[in-house]
Design a protein around this motif. Structure first.
Motif, PDB file in Angstrom:
ATOM      1  N   TRP A  44     164.314 108.376  -4.133  1.00  0.00           N
ATOM      2  CA  TRP A  44     163.143 109.162  -3.704  1.00  0.00           C
ATOM      3  C   TRP A  44     163.471 110.637  -3.703  1.00  0.00           C
ATOM      4  CZ3 TRP A  44     162.122 112.530   0.338  1.00  0.00           C
ATOM      5  CH2 TRP A  44     160.765 112.859   0.523  1.00  0.00           C
ATOM      6  N   LYS A  45     162.565 111.454  -4.193  1.00  0.00           N
ATOM      7  CA  LYS A  45     162.743 112.901  -4.215  1.00  0.00           C
ATOM      8  C   LYS A  45     161.485 113.566  -3.656  1.00  0.00           C
ATOM      9  CE  LYS A  45     166.117 113.878  -7.832  1.00  0.00           C
ATOM     10  NZ  LYS A  45     166.353 114.574  -9.109  1.00  0.00           N
ATOM     11  N   GLU A  46     161.702 114.661  -2.971  1.00  0.00           N
ATOM     12  CA  GLU A  46     160.569 115.408  -2.432  1.00  0.00           C
ATOM     13  C   GLU A  46     159.818 116.063  -3.590  1.00  0.00           C
ATOM     14  OE1 GLU A  46     159.722 118.895   0.842  1.00  0.00           O
ATOM     15  OE2 GLU A  46     161.694 117.939   0.778  1.00  0.00           O
ATOM     16  N   PRO A  47     158.493 115.995  -3.627  1.00  0.00           N
ATOM     17  CA  PRO A  47     157.753 116.594  -4.744  1.00  0.00           C
ATOM     18  C   PRO A  47     157.957 118.109  -4.802  1.00  0.00           C
ATOM     19  CG  PRO A  47     156.258 115.879  -3.008  1.00  0.00           C
ATOM     20  CD  PRO A  47     157.610 115.340  -2.662  1.00  0.00           C
ATOM     21  N   ALA A  48     157.990 118.655  -6.008  1.00  0.00           N
ATOM     22  CA  ALA A  48     158.226 120.086  -6.203  1.00  0.00           C
ATOM     23  C   ALA A  48     157.047 120.907  -5.707  1.00  0.00           C
ATOM     24  CB  ALA A  48     158.482 120.363  -7.681  1.00  0.00           C
ATOM     25  N   PHE A  49     157.350 122.114  -5.217  1.00  0.00           N
ATOM     26  CA  PHE A  49     156.330 123.038  -4.713  1.00  0.00           C
ATOM     27  C   PHE A  49     155.714 123.768  -5.910  1.00  0.00           C
ATOM     28  CE2 PHE A  49     154.587 126.754  -2.595  1.00  0.00           C
ATOM     29  CZ  PHE A  49     154.096 126.224  -1.404  1.00  0.00           C
ATOM     30  N   THR A  50     154.420 123.610  -6.144  1.00  0.00           N
ATOM     31  CA  THR A  50     153.739 124.194  -7.306  1.00  0.00           C
ATOM     32  C   THR A  50     152.731 125.258  -6.866  1.00  0.00           C
ATOM     33  OG1 THR A  50     152.081 122.435  -7.244  1.00  0.00           O
ATOM     34  CG2 THR A  50     153.991 122.090  -8.675  1.00  0.00           C
ATOM     35  N   ARG A  51     152.110 125.923  -7.845  1.00  0.00           N
ATOM     36  CA  ARG A  51     151.104 126.962  -7.554  1.00  0.00           C
ATOM     37  C   ARG A  51     149.858 126.376  -6.887  1.00  0.00           C
ATOM     38  NH1 ARG A  51     150.189 132.115  -8.500  1.00  0.00           N
ATOM     39  NH2 ARG A  51     152.051 132.463  -9.737  1.00  0.00           N
ATOM     40  N   GLU A  52     149.583 125.114  -7.170  1.00  0.00           N
ATOM     41  CA  GLU A  52     148.414 124.459  -6.548  1.00  0.00           C
ATOM     42  C   GLU A  52     148.558 124.362  -5.025  1.00  0.00           C
ATOM     43  OE1 GLU A  52     148.068 120.738  -8.516  1.00  0.00           O
ATOM     44  OE2 GLU A  52     147.642 121.640 -10.472  1.00  0.00           O
ATOM     45  N   ASP A  53     149.811 124.280  -4.551  1.00  0.00           N
ATOM     46  CA  ASP A  53     150.056 124.213  -3.102  1.00  0.00           C
ATOM     47  C   ASP A  53     149.779 125.551  -2.422  1.00  0.00           C
ATOM     48  OD1 ASP A  53     150.923 121.536  -3.230  1.00  0.00           O
ATOM     49  OD2 ASP A  53     152.879 122.196  -3.958  1.00  0.00           O
TER      50      ASP A  53
END
Length: 352
Positions: free
Chosen positions: A12-21
């Protein structure tokens, strides 16, 4: 079950922080600066374009001031990740502490962090500090390499600090080992423990169990003993009476009768004693000189026994050889061949 909720599934990996966030970006501009030593200037000049390229992917600008000797990172209008500036700050800190860029750029990844451990103030004496720091490195850097393999971290020992770069679990172990080494606990003990933990983590049954029974327990032994003096002062038995008074020079002269001699006689006696000492010294010196002229003892000559060259001669065998030689003529055929030839000649005559 509660146990299932608490455990993290494998892979399991934490989802990447994107511009949509964070579509609107940051409200304020943040910046961090750090100084670097003079000897790092040439390397930073060389790799600075790569640093700017790596930070531009996260929309963070970087400036290098060679006059002031500082590095500065600032956010831009396009920056959407608020933690990117913290990672950029760690990046310039590691660069200032002699960590190469090939390792430093990994700090921009989500699952990688860094830890700068200050070890300069943990030991009072400078010599002791240098020895313990060298113990952390090990012979030809073998101890540090083993620690890097077990923790999956890059470790750089520089001056009064230890810089570590890697996953969070590995950084925790690195900090423990470094601090224990400075407290005079050899790193090999912690390395052994890490090796056992690594093997135990492979077994899925033991994940939920306590590992204390498998881990070694090292007891601290104080083997230092007080150095015993070469000359031991033994206490004498206590006596209430004072020790006898030592004889003075006059008492000694009275006992030997020298006190009653005249000054001329005393002087003659002293001269005779000096001459006797000189004669003994000359005699000893002469004996030492004569040692060179004394021939060494020769070893006794051992006579070697000559090997008997005479051999027993078989006379009868020689006689038989001579007889056979007389019967034979030089170049003559053997007796059997002669008989065969004679028989062949007789057959020819009969045919005729």
């Amino acid at each position: 079950d509660e146990s299932e909720l608490l455990t993290v599934p494998d892979g399991w990996k934490e989802p990447a922080f994107t511009r949509e966030d964070n579509p609107k970006g940051l409200l304020e501009e943040s910046s961090f600066a750090t100084l670097f030593p003079k000897y790092r200037e040439a390397y930073l000049k060389e790799c600075w374009p790569l640093v700017q390229k790596a930070l531009s992917e996260h929309y963070v600008s970087a400036t290098l001031d060679l006059i002031e000797g500082s590095m500065t990172v600032t956010t831009t209008k396009k920056t959407f990740d608020p933690y990117a500036i913290i990672r950029a700050r760690d990046l310039i800190k590691l660069l200032a502490r002699s960590v190469p860029f090939e390792q430093v750029f990994r700090i921009l990844q989500d699952d990688i962090a860094c830890d700068i451990i200050k070890i300069g103030s943990l030991v009072r004496k400078r010599d002791t500090f240098v020895k313990r720091r060298a113990r952390l490195l090990g012979p030809k850097g073998s101890t540090l390499k083993a620690l890097e393999l077990l923790t999956n971290c890059y470790i750089m020992v520089q001056g009064n600090t230890v810089s570590a770069l890697g996953p969070f679990s590995g950084l925790k172990e690195v900090r423990k080992v470094v601090l224990d080494t400075m407290k005079n606990i050899h790193p090999i003990y912690n390395i052994k423990t890490l090796m056992i933990k690594r093997e135990l983590s492979k077994d899925p049954e033991l994940r939920s169990q306590s590992w204390e029974r498998f881990l070694p327990k090292f007891k601290r032994k104080n083997l230092k003993k007080r150095k015993e003096p070469k000359k031991k002062n033994t206490k004498k038995e206590y006596t209430p009476f004072p020790p006898p008074q030592p004889e003075s020079q006059i008492d000694k002269e009275l006992a030997s009768g020298e006190y009653f001699l005249k000054e001329r006689q005393k002087k003659r006696k002293r001269v005779e004693e000096i001459k006797a000492k000189q004669a003994d010294a000359i005699k000893k010196r002469q004996e030492e000189r004569n040692k060179a002229f004394i021939p060494p003892k020769e070893k006794p000559v051992v006579k070697t026994k000559k090997a008997s060259t005479e051999k027993k001669i078989d006379i009868e065998a020689i006689k038989e050889k001579v007889k056979n030689a007389k019967k034979k003529k030089l170049g003559a055929l053997p007796v059997e061949e002669v008989k065969l030839k004679m028989a062949a000649d007789e057959k020819k005559k009969k045919k005729k």
